[in-house]
Design a protein around this motif. Structure first.
Motif, mmCIF file in Angstrom:
data_model
loop_
_atom_site.group_PDB
_atom_site.id
_atom_site.type_symbol
_atom_site.label_atom_id
_atom_site.label_comp_id
_atom_site.label_asym_id
_atom_site.label_seq_id
_atom_site.Cartn_x
_atom_site.Cartn_y
_atom_site.Cartn_z
ATOM 1 N N TYR A 185 0.829 -1.211 0.000
ATOM 2 C CA TYR A 185 0.000 0.000 0.000
ATOM 3 C C TYR A 185 0.859 1.256 0.000
ATOM 4 C CZ TYR A 185 -2.965 3.691 1.949
ATOM 5 O OH TYR A 185 -3.608 4.876 2.176
ATOM 6 N N ASP A 186 1.870 1.287 0.877
ATOM 7 C CA ASP A 186 2.740 2.463 0.967
ATOM 8 C C ASP A 186 3.478 2.714 -0.345
ATOM 9 O OD1 ASP A 186 1.975 2.692 3.594
ATOM 10 O OD2 ASP A 186 3.765 1.724 4.401
ATOM 11 N N ALA A 187 3.998 1.639 -0.950
ATOM 12 C CA ALA A 187 4.712 1.789 -2.225
ATOM 13 C C ALA A 187 3.788 2.321 -3.307
ATOM 14 C CB ALA A 187 5.306 0.445 -2.647
ATOM 15 N N SER A 188 2.556 1.831 -3.323
ATOM 16 C CA SER A 188 1.575 2.313 -4.302
ATOM 17 C C SER A 188 1.263 3.785 -4.085
ATOM 18 C CB SER A 188 0.290 1.476 -4.187
ATOM 19 O OG SER A 188 -0.715 1.973 -5.036
ATOM 20 N N GLU A 189 1.146 4.186 -2.818
ATOM 21 C CA GLU A 189 0.883 5.595 -2.513
ATOM 22 C C GLU A 189 2.047 6.481 -2.968
ATOM 23 O OE1 GLU A 189 -2.067 7.062 -0.669
ATOM 24 O OE2 GLU A 189 -2.588 5.297 -1.842
ATOM 25 N N VAL A 190 3.264 5.988 -2.771
ATOM 26 C CA VAL A 190 4.441 6.740 -3.223
ATOM 27 C C VAL A 190 4.425 6.912 -4.740
ATOM 28 C CG1 VAL A 190 6.955 6.590 -3.493
ATOM 29 C CG2 VAL A 190 5.901 6.113 -1.262
ATOM 30 N N ILE A 191 4.103 5.841 -5.442
ATOM 31 C CA ILE A 191 4.130 5.869 -6.908
ATOM 32 C C ILE A 191 3.012 6.727 -7.484
ATOM 33 C CG2 ILE A 191 3.839 4.422 -8.972
ATOM 34 C CD1 ILE A 191 5.233 2.161 -7.330
ATOM 35 N N HIS A 192 1.835 6.700 -6.865
ATOM 36 C CA HIS A 192 0.659 7.315 -7.485
ATOM 37 C C HIS A 192 0.138 8.577 -6.799
ATOM 38 C CE1 HIS A 192 0.103 3.970 -10.255
ATOM 39 N NE2 HIS A 192 0.277 3.133 -9.239
ATOM 40 N N HIS A 193 0.267 8.687 -5.473
ATOM 41 C CA HIS A 193 -0.538 9.695 -4.784
ATOM 42 C C HIS A 193 0.214 10.674 -3.894
ATOM 43 C CE1 HIS A 193 -4.120 7.670 -6.189
ATOM 44 N NE2 HIS A 193 -3.713 6.534 -5.639
ATOM 45 N N TYR A 194 1.346 10.281 -3.336
ATOM 46 C CA TYR A 194 1.999 11.163 -2.367
ATOM 47 C C TYR A 194 2.396 12.492 -3.006
ATOM 48 C CZ TYR A 194 2.909 9.440 2.345
ATOM 49 O OH TYR A 194 2.795 9.103 3.668
ATOM 50 N N PRO A 195 2.148 13.640 -2.320
ATOM 51 C CA PRO A 195 2.643 14.926 -2.822
ATOM 52 C C PRO A 195 4.161 14.897 -2.936
ATOM 53 C CG PRO A 195 1.070 15.240 -1.031
ATOM 54 C CD PRO A 195 1.389 13.778 -1.064
ATOM 55 N N GLU A 196 4.686 15.517 -3.965
ATOM 56 C CA GLU A 196 6.118 15.393 -4.252
ATOM 57 C C GLU A 196 7.011 16.158 -3.282
ATOM 58 O OE1 GLU A 196 6.889 16.152 -8.373
ATOM 59 O OE2 GLU A 196 5.484 14.605 -9.054
ATOM 60 N N ASP A 197 6.418 16.971 -2.410
ATOM 61 C CA ASP A 197 7.229 17.672 -1.414
ATOM 62 C C ASP A 197 7.279 16.909 -0.090
ATOM 63 O OD1 ASP A 197 4.556 18.051 -0.778
ATOM 64 O OD2 ASP A 197 4.834 20.113 -0.075
ATOM 65 N N ARG A 198 6.707 15.698 -0.053
ATOM 66 C CA ARG A 198 6.665 14.930 1.188
ATOM 67 C C ARG A 198 7.425 13.609 1.058
ATOM 68 N NH1 ARG A 198 0.916 15.854 4.283
ATOM 69 N NH2 ARG A 198 0.867 18.124 4.048
ATOM 70 N N TYR A 199 8.579 13.655 0.441
ATOM 71 C CA TYR A 199 9.339 12.425 0.246
ATOM 72 C C TYR A 199 9.904 11.889 1.558
ATOM 73 C CZ TYR A 199 12.967 16.066 -0.160
ATOM 74 O OH TYR A 199 13.754 17.162 0.029
ATOM 75 N N VAL A 200 10.193 12.771 2.514
ATOM 76 C CA VAL A 200 10.687 12.298 3.812
ATOM 77 C C VAL A 200 9.547 11.632 4.586
ATOM 78 C CG1 VAL A 200 11.799 12.935 5.979
ATOM 79 C CG2 VAL A 200 12.429 14.110 3.870
ATOM 80 N N GLY A 201 8.361 12.248 4.567
ATOM 81 C CA GLY A 201 7.209 11.643 5.215
ATOM 82 C C GLY A 201 6.833 10.317 4.601
ATOM 83 N N ALA A 202 6.939 10.217 3.278
ATOM 84 C CA ALA A 202 6.647 8.945 2.599
ATOM 85 C C ALA A 202 7.645 7.871 3.016
ATOM 86 C CB ALA A 202 6.679 9.147 1.086
ATOM 87 N N ALA A 203 8.920 8.245 3.128
ATOM 88 C CA ALA A 203 9.938 7.298 3.579
ATOM 89 C C ALA A 203 9.672 6.856 5.014
ATOM 90 C CB ALA A 203 11.326 7.927 3.470
ATOM 91 N N LEU A 204 9.186 7.782 5.847
ATOM 92 C CA LEU A 204 8.842 7.456 7.227
ATOM 93 C C LEU A 204 7.747 6.398 7.279
ATOM 94 C CD1 LEU A 204 8.563 7.824 10.289
ATOM 95 C CD2 LEU A 204 7.319 9.950 9.851
ATOM 96 N N GLN A 205 6.714 6.560 6.473
ATOM 97 C CA GLN A 205 5.629 5.592 6.480
ATOM 98 C C GLN A 205 6.113 4.226 5.986
ATOM 99 O OE1 GLN A 205 1.864 7.001 5.242
ATOM 100 N NE2 GLN A 205 0.994 4.976 4.918
ATOM 101 N N LEU A 206 6.913 4.205 4.953
ATOM 102 C CA LEU A 206 7.462 2.934 4.468
ATOM 103 C C LEU A 206 8.362 2.289 5.515
ATOM 104 C CD1 LEU A 206 8.279 3.500 0.695
ATOM 105 C CD2 LEU A 206 7.239 1.436 1.655
ATOM 106 N N PHE A 207 9.187 3.085 6.183
ATOM 107 C CA PHE A 207 10.071 2.554 7.213
ATOM 108 C C PHE A 207 9.271 1.915 8.344
ATOM 109 C CE2 PHE A 207 12.397 3.103 11.231
ATOM 110 C CZ PHE A 207 13.510 2.339 10.958
ATOM 111 N N ALA A 208 8.160 2.544 8.716
ATOM 112 C CA ALA A 208 7.312 1.983 9.774
ATOM 113 C C ALA A 208 6.798 0.604 9.386
ATOM 114 C CB ALA A 208 6.143 2.928 10.062
ATOM 115 N N SER A 209 6.406 0.438 8.132
ATOM 116 C CA SER A 209 5.890 -0.853 7.667
ATOM 117 C C SER A 209 6.999 -1.891 7.589
ATOM 118 C CB SER A 209 5.222 -0.683 6.305
ATOM 119 O OG SER A 209 4.112 0.201 6.382
ATOM 120 N N VAL A 210 8.183 -1.486 7.132
ATOM 121 C CA VAL A 210 9.321 -2.416 7.052
ATOM 122 C C VAL A 210 9.736 -2.859 8.461
ATOM 123 C CG1 VAL A 210 11.744 -2.663 6.376
ATOM 124 C CG2 VAL A 210 10.137 -1.484 4.859
ATOM 125 N N ALA A 211 9.769 -1.907 9.407
ATOM 126 C CA ALA A 211 10.117 -2.242 10.795
ATOM 127 C C ALA A 211 9.108 -3.215 11.385
ATOM 128 C CB ALA A 211 10.187 -0.969 11.637
#
Length: 225
Positions: A185-211
């Motif tokens: 889900y997170d990867a799909s959101e990064v590819i399709h929906h996340y605002p391009e100025d929130r790359y750190v926040g997107a990485a945070l959400q992915l990191f939470a899921s990986v952890a």
């Protein structure tokens, strides 16, 4: 992490955004690993263990889930770049502290489990991100399912703490599946929906899921020994 061929499906700015997200995810994973190495080599891990020794294991498990939820909220709400970096750094530190008891237990009862669990988590993450990218499918429909499943998991953890029953290997396997769906889900959101100025926040959400996946894969290895 560079995503080859993305220019054929996304504009150059989107490709740069996706690359920034996965580069920051890699940096977060390295920072987490470096913190754990520092904790254990410096003796700080023993201090953390001493502070947490009277905390019930279920409370630590619940804290792990709650901190992950807070991280997800921060990923969606932090607007400034500095706020995103602050949230990411705080989350990495919190996760490093929460992981200390589990890593200590794993090193004692299941030698080699940490490296094996880490390898499985990395390979699973790469595979799920690859599915999201290659298929171009929008997995946003998983969002509602994940919210309800996460709520059920937290309720089960709370009930286990109150009524004293154990969440065994079946729960851990189910949570690995939950974490896999979250990464997809997170990867799909990064590819399709996340605002391009929130790359750190997107990485945070992915990191939470990986952890989350690493936590429960490691618990499975411990349960087997």
């Amino acid at each position: 992490m560079q995503l080859a061929g993305s220019e054929h499906s996304f504009g150059g700015s989107r490709e740069r955004f996706i690359a920034k997200v996965f580069n920051h995810l890699g940096g977060a994973l390295l920072a987490f690993t470096a913190l754990e190495v520092f904790f254990f080599t410096s003796g700080i891990a023993n201090v953390i263990l001493g502070a947490l020794k009277f905390v019930p294991w279920m409370a630590i498990l619940g804290a792990f889930m709650i901190v992950g939820w807070i991280a997800t909220r921060a990923a969606h709400t932090a607007e400034s770049l500095s706020s995103q970096y602050l949230a990411l750094g705080a989350y990495i530190l919190a996760e490093a502290v929460i992981f200390v008891p589990l890593l200590t237990l794993a090193s004692k009862v299941a030698p080699g489990a940490i490296a094996n669990a880490g390898l499985i988590t990395v390979l699973a993450t790469l595979g799920l991100v690859g599915v999201a990218y290659v298929s171009r499918k929008d997995f946003s429909f998983l969002g509602t399912i994940l919210k309800w499943a996460g709520l059920v998991a937290i309720v089960l953890i709370i009930c286990s703490a109150i009524f004293g029953f154990t969440l065994g290997i079946i729960f851990s396997v189910a949570m690995v599946g939950f974490a896999g769906a979250a990464i997809l889900y997170d990867a799909s959101e990064v590819i399709h929906h996340y605002p391009e100025d929130r790359y750190v926040g997107a990485a945070l959400q992915l990191f939470a899921s990986v952890a989350l996946m690493f936590w429960y894969v490691l618990r499975i290895f411990i349960s087997r020994d």
